[in-house]
Design a protein around this motif. Structure first.
Motif, PDB file in Angstrom:
ATOM      1  N   LYS A 181       0.920  -1.033   0.054  1.00 51.17           N
ATOM      2  CA  LYS A 181      -0.074  -0.118  -0.041  1.00 51.17           C
ATOM      3  C   LYS A 181       0.796   1.461  -0.076  1.00 51.17           C
ATOM      4  N   HIS A 182       0.327   2.295  -0.611  1.00 50.81           N
ATOM      5  CA  HIS A 182       1.305   3.528  -0.432  1.00 50.81           C
ATOM      6  C   HIS A 182       0.662   4.732  -0.559  1.00 50.81           C
ATOM      7  N   LEU A 183       1.167   5.815  -0.335  1.00 53.79           N
ATOM      8  CA  LEU A 183       0.480   7.441  -0.336  1.00 53.79           C
ATOM      9  C   LEU A 183       1.431   8.192  -1.581  1.00 53.79           C
ATOM     10  N   LEU A 184       0.921   9.021  -2.249  1.00 48.17           N
ATOM     11  CA  LEU A 184       1.811   9.704  -3.091  1.00 48.17           C
ATOM     12  C   LEU A 184       1.499  11.211  -2.949  1.00 48.17           C
ATOM     13  N   VAL A 185       2.447  11.757  -2.786  1.00 44.93           N
ATOM     14  CA  VAL A 185       2.373  13.252  -2.705  1.00 44.93           C
ATOM     15  C   VAL A 185       3.008  14.073  -3.922  1.00 44.93           C
ATOM     16  N   MET A 186       2.216  14.560  -4.740  1.00 43.79           N
ATOM     17  CA  MET A 186       2.675  14.987  -5.847  1.00 43.79           C
ATOM     18  C   MET A 186       2.961  16.742  -5.928  1.00 43.79           C
ATOM     19  N   TYR A 187       4.055  17.065  -7.036  1.00 46.32           N
ATOM     20  CA  TYR A 187       4.041  18.546  -6.994  1.00 46.32           C
ATOM     21  C   TYR A 187       4.074  19.015  -8.344  1.00 46.32           C
ATOM     22  N   LYS A 188       4.007  20.561  -8.665  1.00 50.69           N
ATOM     23  CA  LYS A 188       3.713  20.946 -10.057  1.00 50.69           C
ATOM     24  C   LYS A 188       4.999  20.367 -10.691  1.00 50.69           C
ATOM     25  N   GLY A 189       4.737  19.659 -11.935  1.00 50.11           N
ATOM     26  CA  GLY A 189       5.460  19.382 -12.939  1.00 50.11           C
ATOM     27  C   GLY A 189       5.943  17.835 -12.676  1.00 50.11           C
ATOM     28  N   SER A 190       5.638  17.453 -11.591  1.00 49.31           N
ATOM     29  CA  SER A 190       5.764  15.798 -11.765  1.00 49.31           C
ATOM     30  C   SER A 190       4.840  14.937 -12.743  1.00 49.31           C
ATOM     31  N   ARG A 191       5.206  13.817 -12.954  1.00 46.36           N
ATOM     32  CA  ARG A 191       4.395  12.987 -14.004  1.00 46.36           C
ATOM     33  C   ARG A 191       3.033  12.829 -13.419  1.00 46.36           C
ATOM     34  N   ARG A 192       2.091  13.208 -14.504  1.00 48.00           N
ATOM     35  CA  ARG A 192       0.613  12.877 -14.517  1.00 48.00           C
ATOM     36  C   ARG A 192       0.305  13.563 -13.293  1.00 48.00           C
ATOM     37  N   ALA A 193       0.779  14.848 -12.929  1.00 51.39           N
ATOM     38  CA  ALA A 193       0.244  15.560 -11.860  1.00 51.39           C
ATOM     39  C   ALA A 193      -0.969  16.338 -12.409  1.00 51.39           C
ATOM     40  N   PRO A 194      -2.145  16.451 -11.734  1.00 51.89           N
ATOM     41  CA  PRO A 194      -3.345  17.421 -12.329  1.00 51.89           C
ATOM     42  C   PRO A 194      -2.917  18.633 -12.223  1.00 51.89           C
ATOM     43  N   PRO A 195      -3.728  19.570 -12.859  1.00 47.37           N
ATOM     44  CA  PRO A 195      -3.732  20.925 -13.088  1.00 47.37           C
ATOM     45  C   PRO A 195      -3.988  21.916 -11.658  1.00 47.37           C
TER      46      PRO A 195
ATOM     47  N   GLU B  97      -2.920  10.561  -5.394  1.00 47.14           N
ATOM     48  CA  GLU B  97      -3.420   9.544  -6.441  1.00 47.14           C
ATOM     49  C   GLU B  97      -4.841   9.450  -6.462  1.00 47.14           C
ATOM     50  N   PRO B  98      -5.458   9.490  -7.858  1.00 49.54           N
ATOM     51  CA  PRO B  98      -6.609   9.602  -8.131  1.00 49.54           C
ATOM     52  C   PRO B  98      -7.104   8.221  -7.582  1.00 49.54           C
ATOM     53  N   GLY B  99      -8.622   8.364  -6.859  1.00 55.12           N
ATOM     54  CA  GLY B  99      -9.051   7.079  -6.246  1.00 55.12           C
ATOM     55  C   GLY B  99      -8.103   6.413  -5.228  1.00 55.12           C
ATOM     56  N   ALA B 100      -7.022   6.988  -4.711  1.00 53.92           N
ATOM     57  CA  ALA B 100      -6.298   6.397  -3.620  1.00 53.92           C
ATOM     58  C   ALA B 100      -7.228   6.122  -2.072  1.00 53.92           C
ATOM     59  N   ASP B 101      -8.016   7.145  -2.158  1.00 52.27           N
ATOM     60  CA  ASP B 101      -8.792   7.175  -0.689  1.00 52.27           C
ATOM     61  C   ASP B 101      -9.815   6.177  -0.832  1.00 52.27           C
ATOM     62  N   LYS B 102     -10.368   5.568  -2.006  1.00 54.75           N
ATOM     63  CA  LYS B 102     -11.443   4.642  -1.841  1.00 54.75           C
ATOM     64  C   LYS B 102     -10.679   3.154  -1.353  1.00 54.75           C
ATOM     65  N   ARG B 103      -9.513   3.214  -2.344  1.00 54.43           N
ATOM     66  CA  ARG B 103      -8.713   1.870  -2.069  1.00 54.43           C
ATOM     67  C   ARG B 103      -7.968   1.787  -0.906  1.00 54.43           C
ATOM     68  N   GLY B 104      -7.787   2.809  -0.315  1.00 56.49           N
ATOM     69  CA  GLY B 104      -6.665   3.077   0.886  1.00 56.49           C
ATOM     70  C   GLY B 104      -5.252   2.788   0.237  1.00 56.49           C
ATOM     71  N   GLY B 105      -5.144   3.127  -0.804  1.00 52.10           N
ATOM     72  CA  GLY B 105      -3.712   2.854  -1.136  1.00 52.10           C
ATOM     73  C   GLY B 105      -3.267   1.617  -1.636  1.00 52.10           C
ATOM     74  N   ASP B 106      -4.252   0.687  -1.513  1.00 50.89           N
ATOM     75  CA  ASP B 106      -3.980  -0.753  -1.775  1.00 50.89           C
ATOM     76  C   ASP B 106      -3.621  -1.074  -3.209  1.00 50.89           C
ATOM     77  N   LEU B 107      -2.421  -1.565  -3.722  1.00 44.85           N
ATOM     78  CA  LEU B 107      -1.969  -2.001  -4.757  1.00 44.85           C
ATOM     79  C   LEU B 107      -2.252  -3.292  -5.252  1.00 44.85           C
ATOM     80  N   GLY B 108      -2.480  -4.030  -4.377  1.00 46.19           N
ATOM     81  CA  GLY B 108      -2.676  -5.514  -4.528  1.00 46.19           C
ATOM     82  C   GLY B 108      -1.630  -6.062  -4.787  1.00 46.19           C
ATOM     83  N   ARG B 109      -1.447  -7.529  -5.344  1.00 46.62           N
ATOM     84  CA  ARG B 109      -0.411  -8.081  -5.332  1.00 46.62           C
ATOM     85  C   ARG B 109       0.169  -8.077  -6.986  1.00 46.62           C
ATOM     86  N   PHE B 110       1.656  -8.075  -7.104  1.00 48.57           N
ATOM     87  CA  PHE B 110       2.162  -7.492  -8.551  1.00 48.57           C
ATOM     88  C   PHE B 110       3.518  -8.370  -8.274  1.00 48.57           C
ATOM     89  N   PRO B 111       4.139  -8.739  -9.709  1.00 43.43           N
ATOM     90  CA  PRO B 111       5.432  -9.433  -9.605  1.00 43.43           C
ATOM     91  C   PRO B 111       6.564  -8.303  -9.769  1.00 43.43           C
TER      92      PRO B 111
END
Length: 232
Positions: A130-144, A181-195
């Protein structure tokens, strides 16, 4: 008229006798002539004698018509004459018959070179986080709507990290408060399982530094600053 004398009657009788003799002589000569030419007195009526072989032409013509009809319907194809007229196939040679009876040996298949044994691929290592993401202006995919600077984003992420380390069980609440991160609040930041290798390298390195249930330090990626809680 005066009556004939005896002398006249005698003369008349002699004349009659002479005429009878002449008639007899004529008939006798005519009979001889008929005998010479093969004629009989019965043929004097003018009719020719009947030919005893009058039926021969009719019989020949009927036979020819019958033969033509039989040939038209193919009756002579199975007769001995037809078989004699048909070409006779030559008797098969004994050697050829033996060669046809015994099948030719099948060609020996050329063995294919063995394929190199494929190395068994080891199953890819699986992770969960699980993770949380703090963006800044100019970061990748940062909303306006993101107007903070990189330093401000780093300070905000540090604040969230301290709270998560203090009580990992409240990680989902901290995500709702700090994550961009969009939708992170609904998932609690859960990324699930991944390789392994599914995430960007910086994220994978920071994840492998902690154990399951631990919270990481700040992890910077092109998307911003992350705080990670390893679940697997």
């Amino acid at each position: 008229m005066s009556k004939k004398t005896e002398k006249d009657r005698a003369r008349d009788d002699e004349d009659l006798d002479d005429e009878d003799e002449v008639d007899d002589d004529g008939e006798e000569e005519e009979a001889k002539a008929n005998a010479v030419h093969g004629r009989d007195d019965d043929d004097d009526d003018g009719t020719e004698p009947e030919d005893p072989y009058w039926w021969t032409p009719h019989a020949v013509l009927s036979a020819l018509v019958l033969i033509g009809l039989l040939g038209f319907f193919g009756m002579f194809n199975t007769t001995p004459l037809a078989r004699l007229a048909a070409p006779v196939a030559p008797a098969p040679d004994d050697h050829a018959h033996a060669a046809a009876a015994s099948p030719a040996p099948a060609p020996t298949p050329t063995p294919r070179p063995p394929r190199p044994a494929q190395s068994a691929q080891a199953p890819r290592e699986m992770f969960g986080a699980k993770h949380l993401l703090v963006m800044y202006k100019g970061s990748r995919r940062a909303p306006p709507t993101i107007e903070r600077t990189k330093e401000e984003a780093q300070a905000r992420a540090t604040e969230a990290m301290k709270k998560a380390k203090a009580d990992p069980s409240k990680f989902a609440d901290i995500v709702k408060e700090y994550s961009d991160e969009p939708g992170a609040d609904k998932r609690g930041g859960d990324l699930g399982r991944f390789p392994k290798g599914a995430m960007v390298p910086e994220f994978q390195v920071g994840l492998e530094k902690i154990k399951v249930g631990e919270v990481s330090d700040l992890v910077e990626t092109p998307f911003g600053f992350h705080v990670i809680l390893r679940t697997q």
